[in-house]
Design a protein around this motif. Structure first.
Motif, PDB file in Angstrom:
ATOM      1  N   VAL A 135       0.986  -1.212  -0.060  1.00 12.74           N
ATOM      2  CA  VAL A 135      -0.142  -0.143  -0.024  1.00 12.74           C
ATOM      3  C   VAL A 135       0.895   1.156   0.010  1.00 12.74           C
ATOM      4  O   VAL A 135       1.568   1.550   0.964  1.00 12.74           O
ATOM      5  CB  VAL A 135      -0.838   0.144   1.189  1.00 12.74           C
ATOM      6  CG1 VAL A 135      -1.860   1.310   1.237  1.00 12.74           C
ATOM      7  CG2 VAL A 135      -1.800  -1.304   1.322  1.00 12.74           C
ATOM      8  N   TYR A 136       0.930   2.071  -1.103  1.00 15.14           N
ATOM      9  CA  TYR A 136       1.651   3.244  -1.203  1.00 15.14           C
ATOM     10  C   TYR A 136       0.719   4.553  -0.876  1.00 15.14           C
ATOM     11  O   TYR A 136      -0.353   4.597  -1.634  1.00 15.14           O
ATOM     12  CB  TYR A 136       2.396   3.148  -2.531  1.00 15.14           C
ATOM     13  CG  TYR A 136       3.303   2.268  -3.028  1.00 15.14           C
ATOM     14  CD1 TYR A 136       4.711   2.411  -2.834  1.00 15.14           C
ATOM     15  CD2 TYR A 136       2.693   1.045  -3.633  1.00 15.14           C
ATOM     16  CE1 TYR A 136       5.715   1.517  -3.151  1.00 15.14           C
ATOM     17  CE2 TYR A 136       3.898  -0.018  -3.728  1.00 15.14           C
ATOM     18  CZ  TYR A 136       5.180   0.161  -3.431  1.00 15.14           C
ATOM     19  OH  TYR A 136       6.162  -0.646  -3.749  1.00 15.14           O
ATOM     20  N   VAL A 137       0.853   5.155   0.201  1.00 10.46           N
ATOM     21  CA  VAL A 137       0.435   6.573   0.202  1.00 10.46           C
ATOM     22  C   VAL A 137       1.403   7.655   0.304  1.00 10.46           C
ATOM     23  O   VAL A 137       2.667   7.232   0.235  1.00 10.46           O
ATOM     24  CB  VAL A 137      -0.448   6.495   1.380  1.00 10.46           C
ATOM     25  CG1 VAL A 137      -1.725   5.502   1.425  1.00 10.46           C
ATOM     26  CG2 VAL A 137       0.636   6.178   2.564  1.00 10.46           C
ATOM     27  N   ARG A 138       0.928   8.799   0.277  1.00  8.86           N
ATOM     28  CA  ARG A 138       1.681  10.109   0.576  1.00  8.86           C
ATOM     29  C   ARG A 138       1.399  10.803   1.788  1.00  8.86           C
ATOM     30  O   ARG A 138       0.093  11.089   2.006  1.00  8.86           O
ATOM     31  CB  ARG A 138       1.900  10.910  -0.726  1.00  8.86           C
ATOM     32  CG  ARG A 138       2.430  10.401  -1.998  1.00  8.86           C
ATOM     33  CD  ARG A 138       2.547  11.283  -3.045  1.00  8.86           C
ATOM     34  NE  ARG A 138       3.676  12.351  -2.835  1.00  8.86           N
ATOM     35  CZ  ARG A 138       4.812  12.011  -3.128  1.00  8.86           C
ATOM     36  NH1 ARG A 138       5.426  10.798  -3.538  1.00  8.86           N
ATOM     37  NH2 ARG A 138       6.011  12.982  -2.782  1.00  8.86           N
ATOM     38  N   PHE A 139       2.228  11.150   2.778  1.00  7.75           N
ATOM     39  CA  PHE A 139       1.928  12.085   4.032  1.00  7.75           C
ATOM     40  C   PHE A 139       2.476  13.232   3.543  1.00  7.75           C
ATOM     41  O   PHE A 139       3.463  13.766   2.957  1.00  7.75           O
ATOM     42  CB  PHE A 139       2.540  11.217   5.226  1.00  7.75           C
ATOM     43  CG  PHE A 139       4.094  11.073   5.153  1.00  7.75           C
ATOM     44  CD1 PHE A 139       4.936  12.298   5.679  1.00  7.75           C
ATOM     45  CD2 PHE A 139       4.518  10.124   4.821  1.00  7.75           C
ATOM     46  CE1 PHE A 139       6.367  12.256   5.652  1.00  7.75           C
ATOM     47  CE2 PHE A 139       5.938   9.848   4.800  1.00  7.75           C
ATOM     48  CZ  PHE A 139       6.905  10.940   5.171  1.00  7.75           C
ATOM     49  N   ALA A 140       1.949  14.287   4.519  1.00  5.36           N
ATOM     50  CA  ALA A 140       2.282  15.714   4.223  1.00  5.36           C
ATOM     51  C   ALA A 140       3.260  15.915   5.507  1.00  5.36           C
ATOM     52  O   ALA A 140       3.161  15.488   6.697  1.00  5.36           O
ATOM     53  CB  ALA A 140       1.188  16.520   4.403  1.00  5.36           C
ATOM     54  N   TYR A 141       4.317  16.834   5.352  1.00  8.43           N
ATOM     55  CA  TYR A 141       5.283  17.212   6.139  1.00  8.43           C
ATOM     56  C   TYR A 141       5.696  18.782   5.887  1.00  8.43           C
ATOM     57  O   TYR A 141       5.641  19.184   4.883  1.00  8.43           O
ATOM     58  CB  TYR A 141       6.449  16.180   6.298  1.00  8.43           C
ATOM     59  CG  TYR A 141       7.429  16.421   4.987  1.00  8.43           C
ATOM     60  CD1 TYR A 141       8.411  17.243   5.116  1.00  8.43           C
ATOM     61  CD2 TYR A 141       6.967  15.621   3.885  1.00  8.43           C
ATOM     62  CE1 TYR A 141       9.350  17.339   4.138  1.00  8.43           C
ATOM     63  CE2 TYR A 141       7.814  15.727   3.077  1.00  8.43           C
ATOM     64  CZ  TYR A 141       9.133  16.613   2.726  1.00  8.43           C
ATOM     65  OH  TYR A 141       9.755  16.696   1.676  1.00  8.43           O
ATOM     66  N   ARG A 142       6.104  19.248   7.022  1.00 10.84           N
ATOM     67  CA  ARG A 142       6.814  20.703   6.938  1.00 10.84           C
ATOM     68  C   ARG A 142       8.228  20.619   6.529  1.00 10.84           C
ATOM     69  O   ARG A 142       8.793  20.048   7.356  1.00 10.84           O
ATOM     70  CB  ARG A 142       6.093  21.741   8.207  1.00 10.84           C
ATOM     71  CG  ARG A 142       6.603  22.901   8.085  1.00 10.84           C
ATOM     72  CD  ARG A 142       6.372  23.701   9.390  1.00 10.84           C
ATOM     73  NE  ARG A 142       5.051  23.626   9.993  1.00 10.84           N
ATOM     74  CZ  ARG A 142       4.192  24.543   9.507  1.00 10.84           C
ATOM     75  NH1 ARG A 142       4.533  25.756   8.564  1.00 10.84           N
ATOM     76  NH2 ARG A 142       3.085  24.614   9.932  1.00 10.84           N
ATOM     77  N   LYS A 143       8.751  21.409   6.025  1.00 10.43           N
ATOM     78  CA  LYS A 143       9.986  21.508   5.407  1.00 10.43           C
ATOM     79  C   LYS A 143      10.749  22.558   6.113  1.00 10.43           C
ATOM     80  O   LYS A 143      10.018  23.179   7.066  1.00 10.43           O
ATOM     81  CB  LYS A 143      10.362  21.860   3.885  1.00 10.43           C
ATOM     82  CG  LYS A 143       9.875  20.849   2.982  1.00 10.43           C
ATOM     83  CD  LYS A 143      10.323  21.076   1.671  1.00 10.43           C
ATOM     84  CE  LYS A 143       9.581  22.365   1.092  1.00 10.43           C
ATOM     85  NZ  LYS A 143       9.961  22.599  -0.479  1.00 10.43           N
TER      86      LYS A 143
END
Length: 309
Positions: free
Chosen positions: A71-79
């Motif tokens: 299962v491939y997903v994408r998560f958000a993060y702050r640079k």
């Protein structure tokens, strides 16, 4: 970095194990090639699938290879500079373990290791959905922060305090929102395939969690689209206001030019070295002034009626 976490339904604290065991959560973060090879051999995983998890541009999807679901997903993060971005995360529910692989630190990991979230690593399907739920909540937080930034600019627009930097920030915000959309929409497609139950056995409670995730993702998608539309509306409004102000400025300058030229016309006429009326009269100067003022008064009345002034 490879971490082995274990927590059963009865255990109170999360255990950080030196090696894997049945029911453990194996979390692989920013792995080296040696660590990736170790995980591949330990759990008999497809090396190509693991390499895909380290691709920064990998898109969310669901694959099944040799009976194992990836299962491939994408998560958000702050640079580091404060901007938002997304990164891939691979979740592999195995018969005895849940394996997660990511090329970047997973922000929501702290919710599990700090004890703020109740979970059990022995419940693989539920843990997978809880991780996806935390990722979805992170999107909601970032989108809400973006919404507040846009509202702040919109408030300054009313007071004509908007600056060029705001429009430069809009470029970054649009990129972030488009990145969110490109991650959330395929995430939803993956969740729908999970809901079918062919790739991962789900209990009724798990199915409800997937449905909640789908609803949350849809709300995040709509929120991103609404923010993009707000940015477009602010740009259009600023363009219209700027154009209107420019037209008004040109009209005022044109009126000033005409107002200056009319007296000059009369003064030039009376200043010529030829015979002109009232040149020998004491009141001749005032007559010339009065004659030049009459067109100015007429011009002022016309400008008022047309709301130029």
């Amino acid at each position: 970095m490879i971490k082995y976490f274990y927590k059963s339904l009865r255990a109170g604290d999360l255990q950080d194990l030196p090696i894997s065991r049945r029911g453990a959560w194996v979390h692989v973060e920013t792995p080296t090639s040696e660590e990736l090879a170790e995980i591949q051999q330990q759990f008999n995983l497809d090396p190509g699938m693991l390499q895909d998890a380290l691709d920064e541009d990998e898109q969310p999807r669901l694959e099944k290879e040799d009976g194992i679901t990836y299962v491939y997903v994408r998560f958000a993060y702050r640079k580091a500079n404060g901007d938002f971005d997304t990164a891939p995360l691979l979740l592999i529910p195995l018969a005895e373990n849940l394996v997660t692989i990511t090329p970047r630190p997973l922000p929501v990991l702290g919710q599990f290791t700090s004890g703020r979230k109740a979970f059990a690593t022995t419940q693989k399907a539920k843990l997978l959905l809880q991780i996806l739920s935390s990722i979805s909540d992170q999107y909601d937080v970032f989108i809400s922060q973006t919404t507040r930034r846009i509202k702040g600019v919109r408030g300054r627009l009313k007071g004509h305090g908007i600056t060029n930097q705001d429009f430069l920030d809009f470029v970054t915000i649009e990129d972030e929102l488009n990145e969110f959309l490109s991650a959330l929409q395929p995430n939803n497609a993956t969740l729908r395939r999970l809901l079918a139950g062919r790739h991962l056995p789900l209990h009724e409670e798990d199915q409800d969690l997937v449905e909640d995730l789908l609803l949350s993702n849809e709300q995040s998608i709509e929120g991103s689209r609404a923010n993009l539309k707000s940015i477009t509306n602010i740009r259009d409004a600023y363009t219209a206001i700027s154009s209107n102000n420019l037209n008004r400025t040109i009209e005022i300058l044109t009126m000033i030019t005409v107002a200056v030229q009319i007296p000059n016309l009369f003064y030039a006429m009376f200043g010529m070295n030829v015979h002109v009326p009232w040149q020998n009269e004491v009141r001749g100067f005032w007559v010339a002034i009065a004659i030049s003022l009459l067109p100015l008064i007429l011009l002022w009345i016309i400008a008022k009626r047309r709301r130029i002034l």
